[in-house]
Design a protein around this motif. Structure first.
Motif, PDB file in Angstrom:
ATOM      1  N   ASP A  47       0.835  -1.206   0.000  1.00 39.18           N
ATOM      2  CA  ASP A  47       0.000   0.000   0.000  1.00 39.18           C
ATOM      3  C   ASP A  47       0.870   1.255   0.000  1.00 39.18           C
ATOM      4  OD1 ASP A  47      -2.883   1.113   0.494  1.00 39.18           O
ATOM      5  OD2 ASP A  47      -1.598   2.171   1.929  1.00 39.18           O
ATOM      6  N   ALA A  48       1.885   1.273   0.885  1.00 41.82           N
ATOM      7  CA  ALA A  48       2.773   2.444   0.966  1.00 41.82           C
ATOM      8  C   ALA A  48       3.577   2.598  -0.323  1.00 41.82           C
ATOM      9  CB  ALA A  48       3.715   2.304   2.161  1.00 41.82           C
ATOM     10  N   ALA A  49       4.077   1.486  -0.845  1.00 41.42           N
ATOM     11  CA  ALA A  49       4.890   1.539  -2.064  1.00 41.42           C
ATOM     12  C   ALA A  49       4.081   2.102  -3.227  1.00 41.42           C
ATOM     13  CB  ALA A  49       5.421   0.142  -2.396  1.00 41.42           C
ATOM     14  N   ASP A  50       2.826   1.693  -3.299  1.00 35.75           N
ATOM     15  CA  ASP A  50       1.956   2.146  -4.382  1.00 35.75           C
ATOM     16  C   ASP A  50       1.636   3.634  -4.233  1.00 35.75           C
ATOM     17  OD1 ASP A  50       0.162   1.769  -6.631  1.00 35.75           O
ATOM     18  OD2 ASP A  50      -1.452   2.019  -5.171  1.00 35.75           O
ATOM     19  N   ARG A  51       1.292   4.044  -3.021  1.00 39.45           N
ATOM     20  CA  ARG A  51       0.922   5.455  -2.810  1.00 39.45           C
ATOM     21  C   ARG A  51       2.122   6.387  -2.980  1.00 39.45           C
ATOM     22  NH1 ARG A  51      -4.004   6.190   0.197  1.00 39.45           N
ATOM     23  NH2 ARG A  51      -4.935   4.181   0.716  1.00 39.45           N
ATOM     24  N   GLY A  52       3.271   5.992  -2.429  1.00 35.85           N
ATOM     25  CA  GLY A  52       4.428   6.873  -2.433  1.00 35.85           C
ATOM     26  C   GLY A  52       5.357   6.699  -3.615  1.00 35.85           C
ATOM     27  N   ASN A  53       5.057   5.708  -4.450  1.00 36.79           N
ATOM     28  CA  ASN A  53       5.959   5.377  -5.569  1.00 36.79           C
ATOM     29  C   ASN A  53       7.378   5.156  -5.049  1.00 36.79           C
ATOM     30  OD1 ASN A  53       6.601   4.824  -8.234  1.00 36.79           O
ATOM     31  ND2 ASN A  53       7.022   6.974  -8.736  1.00 36.79           N
ATOM     32  N   ILE A  54       7.465   4.316  -4.040  1.00 36.23           N
ATOM     33  CA  ILE A  54       8.735   4.010  -3.370  1.00 36.23           C
ATOM     34  C   ILE A  54       8.891   2.496  -3.283  1.00 36.23           C
ATOM     35  CG2 ILE A  54       8.929   6.135  -2.010  1.00 36.23           C
ATOM     36  CD1 ILE A  54       7.490   4.747   0.281  1.00 36.23           C
ATOM     37  N   PRO A  55      10.093   1.999  -2.993  1.00 36.42           N
ATOM     38  CA  PRO A  55      10.272   0.540  -2.922  1.00 36.42           C
ATOM     39  C   PRO A  55       9.514  -0.078  -1.742  1.00 36.42           C
ATOM     40  CG  PRO A  55      12.392   1.679  -3.110  1.00 36.42           C
ATOM     41  CD  PRO A  55      11.361   2.733  -2.836  1.00 36.42           C
ATOM     42  N   ALA A  56       8.955  -1.253  -1.983  1.00 34.76           N
ATOM     43  CA  ALA A  56       8.347  -2.025  -0.889  1.00 34.76           C
ATOM     44  C   ALA A  56       9.464  -2.661  -0.077  1.00 34.76           C
ATOM     45  CB  ALA A  56       7.428  -3.094  -1.462  1.00 34.76           C
ATOM     46  N   LEU A  57       9.138  -3.109   1.138  1.00 37.06           N
ATOM     47  CA  LEU A  57      10.132  -3.815   1.957  1.00 37.06           C
ATOM     48  C   LEU A  57      10.477  -5.138   1.295  1.00 37.06           C
ATOM     49  CD1 LEU A  57       8.630  -3.199   5.542  1.00 37.06           C
ATOM     50  CD2 LEU A  57      10.391  -1.874   4.338  1.00 37.06           C
ATOM     51  N   ASP A  58      11.747  -5.556   1.419  1.00 32.21           N
ATOM     52  CA  ASP A  58      12.149  -6.814   0.774  1.00 32.21           C
ATOM     53  C   ASP A  58      11.866  -8.002   1.699  1.00 32.21           C
ATOM     54  OD1 ASP A  58      14.224  -7.023   2.639  1.00 32.21           O
ATOM     55  OD2 ASP A  58      15.686  -6.054   1.306  1.00 32.21           O
ATOM     56  N   LYS A  59      12.159  -9.200   1.201  1.00 30.25           N
ATOM     57  CA  LYS A  59      11.802 -10.416   1.936  1.00 30.25           C
ATOM     58  C   LYS A  59      12.503 -10.472   3.302  1.00 30.25           C
ATOM     59  CE  LYS A  59      11.595 -15.445   1.627  1.00 30.25           C
ATOM     60  NZ  LYS A  59      12.150 -15.606   2.971  1.00 30.25           N
ATOM     61  N   ALA A  60      13.776 -10.086   3.331  1.00 27.30           N
ATOM     62  CA  ALA A  60      14.517 -10.141   4.597  1.00 27.30           C
ATOM     63  C   ALA A  60      13.891  -9.202   5.637  1.00 27.30           C
ATOM     64  CB  ALA A  60      15.980  -9.777   4.365  1.00 27.30           C
ATOM     65  N   GLU A  61      13.472  -8.025   5.183  1.00 24.46           N
ATOM     66  CA  GLU A  61      12.854  -7.054   6.102  1.00 24.46           C
ATOM     67  C   GLU A  61      11.491  -7.561   6.598  1.00 24.46           C
ATOM     68  OE1 GLU A  61      14.997  -3.105   4.161  1.00 24.46           O
ATOM     69  OE2 GLU A  61      13.165  -3.909   3.280  1.00 24.46           O
ATOM     70  N   LEU A  62      10.733  -8.157   5.695  1.00 26.29           N
ATOM     71  CA  LEU A  62       9.433  -8.707   6.111  1.00 26.29           C
ATOM     72  C   LEU A  62       9.631  -9.892   7.061  1.00 26.29           C
ATOM     73  CD1 LEU A  62       7.527  -8.499   2.706  1.00 26.29           C
ATOM     74  CD2 LEU A  62       7.176  -7.072   4.720  1.00 26.29           C
ATOM     75  N   ASP A  63      10.667 -10.696   6.798  1.00 27.07           N
ATOM     76  CA  ASP A  63      10.980 -11.812   7.709  1.00 27.07           C
ATOM     77  C   ASP A  63      11.326 -11.280   9.102  1.00 27.07           C
ATOM     78  OD1 ASP A  63      10.547 -13.670   5.750  1.00 27.07           O
ATOM     79  OD2 ASP A  63      12.680 -13.979   5.286  1.00 27.07           O
ATOM     80  N   HIS A  64      12.111 -10.195   9.136  1.00 25.41           N
ATOM     81  CA  HIS A  64      12.502  -9.601  10.421  1.00 25.41           C
ATOM     82  C   HIS A  64      11.263  -9.088  11.168  1.00 25.41           C
ATOM     83  CE1 HIS A  64      15.104  -7.972  13.434  1.00 25.41           C
ATOM     84  NE2 HIS A  64      14.820  -6.715  13.156  1.00 25.41           N
TER      85      HIS A  64
END
Lengths: 107, 348
Positions: free
Chosen positions: B31-48
């Protein structure tokens, strides 16, 4: 108050219990990012960066360097007196210290 | 693994499976990536993040060495709200000596620059007393609060009444006039408190009244920076998105409406801000994992864009924190740890 306490314990530098106020002063006076501010303060205090949040080590360092204590003893530098010493040790201008000097005609 | 106890954005407890939490984390960052046109969190960050939310402990904290500096907004107000009958001076001593505060913040009960202006001569001696009995840096904070400049609270016609009547030009002119008055009030009060010895000035909840409010904060900062080259100014935002209440407000050629934190911080730097406080608002009907992933995505992009220290706002209802007067320690501590460890920020 739950918010302030939670962050202080979970993520904060410990304020005067440790070196939180000193690291904050480098962000305020020099705009330093956190790692640079910690490294600068650690070097000035002669401690390791990891020691900056240790209340036992930092109490000793603060007492030795007259930087103000959480539980000040009789005769130990307190508040404005401690801030004079902090400004000198960290080599920064502290606004209220400068104002104190002007008003007390010791500038 | 059994179910995991977490909470909705309003603090209500909810038990979720690890798969459900993973799904909410992915949807929040998307949602944030789409609204802000910014990178989404990667797999390692989501795992953390999943690891943090899966912790069985009631309270968690950052890894040693990852601690950050804390700044505050409206500190005395929070004590008065709880009807703890101490003056602001004692309040700040309590923060310094009992609550582990890295910095202190003296604000007035009516936390806006406009009402403080006529009583600033009463604020100055109290600040001077505070500075004589504390050691930690003392900030003085207040809000631009452009809403106070329109009728019936202020001198200018109310845009919210003009726009429904189709009086668009008059509404735009009202916002523009309010900016000039707000800038004068911010500079007047901030100058007085800095002259009294404040270590820093906080412009708090900037942008609450939209793009005109943000413009007032930037203009005031620019003036203060020129007037006092050594001043520290912390500028904290009101929301992740600058509302286009005027819609055409610009500063240094940049249109303010629609800016997200990674864009806001670049203007703040240019204006002379020392510490930037970005915000991401909490959605009360989504889970804390969803809100945290969304907030961290915005804040991480802001931290990566910033050259000045960033202190992410993590009070009630922002930065993934719950909207509740009594923040539950389980999710509040997880939010604090997650934000600091993933964003590599400078403070909260």
């Amino acid at each position: 108050m739950g918010m302030a306490v939670t962050h202080a314990i979970a993520s904060g530098m410990g304020g005067m219990r440790a070196a939180g106020d000193l690291v904050a002063r480098m962000q305020i006076s020099r705009g330093m990012k956190i790692d640079a501010a910690k490294a600068y303060v650690a070097e000035k205090l002669g401690v390791a960066v990891a020691d900056l949040t240790d209340p036992v080590i930092m109490t000793e360092a603060r007492e030795d360097l007259n930087l103000g204590l959480l539980h000040p003893h009789a005769g130990s530098p307190k508040c404005m007196e401690a801030k004079f010493n902090i400004a000198e040790l960290l080599d920064i201008d502290i606004n209220c210290v400068d104002k104190f000097k002007q008003r007390a005609s010791i500038a | 693994m059994g179910t995991i106890l977490t909470r909705y954005g309003d603090g209500t407890p909810v038990e979720m499976s690890a798969d459900d939490i993973r799904r909410d984390l992915e949807e929040g960052t998307a949602d944030a990536a789409d609204r802000g046109n910014i990178p989404a969190l990667d797999k390692a960050e989501l795992d953390h993040l999943l690891d943090i939310f899966s912790s069985p402990h009631r309270f968690v904290g950052v890894e040693p060495g990852r601690e950050v500096v804390l700044t505050y907004d409206g500190s005395p107000i929070k004590m008065l709200r709880a009807q703890v009958n101490v003056d602001r001076l004692q309040c700040l001593q309590i923060y310094e000596k009992l609550l582990g505060a890295d910095t202190l913040e003296m604000g007035h009960m009516d936390y806006s620059f406009k009402p403080i202006k006529p009583i600033v001569t009463y604020e100055q001696p109290l600040l001077e007393q505070v500075l004589s009995v504390t050691t930690a840096p003392v900030f003085y904070g207040a809000m631009p609060n452009l809403g106070l400049y329109s009728q019936p609270d202020g001198p200018f016609p109310n845009p919210s009444e003009l726009i429904p009547r189709g009086e668009i030009e008059a509404a735009l002119e009202s916002y523009e006039a309010a900016v000039e008055d707000a800038v004068n009030d911010i500079v007047y009060v901030s100058s007085a408190m800095y002259e009294s010895g404040a270590d820093a000035i906080i412009l708090d909840t900037v942008g609450a009244a939209g793009d005109a409010d943000f413009l007032a904060g930037l203009k005031a900062t620019e003036i203060l920076r020129e007037k006092y080259p050594g001043i520290c100014i912390e500028l904290g935002m009101a929301g992740e998105f600058v509302l286009g209440m005027h819609g055409e407000m610009e500063w240094e050629g940049a249109r303010l409406a629609g800016m997200y934190p990674h864009e806001q911080v670049k203007l703040a730097e240019k204006a002379g801000v020392t510490v930037f406080g970005p915000v991401c608002n909490t959605n009360t009907s989504e889970s804390t994992p969803w809100n945290m992933a969304r907030a961290i995505t915005f804040m991480k992009a802001c931290c990566e864009a910033a050259t000045i220290p960033v202190h992410v706002n993590m009070g009630m209802g922002v930065g993934g924190m719950t909207v509740n007067d009594h923040p539950p320690l389980d999710v509040a501590s997880r939010a604090s740890k997650a934000m600091v460890e993933i964003c590599r920020l400078d403070g909260l």
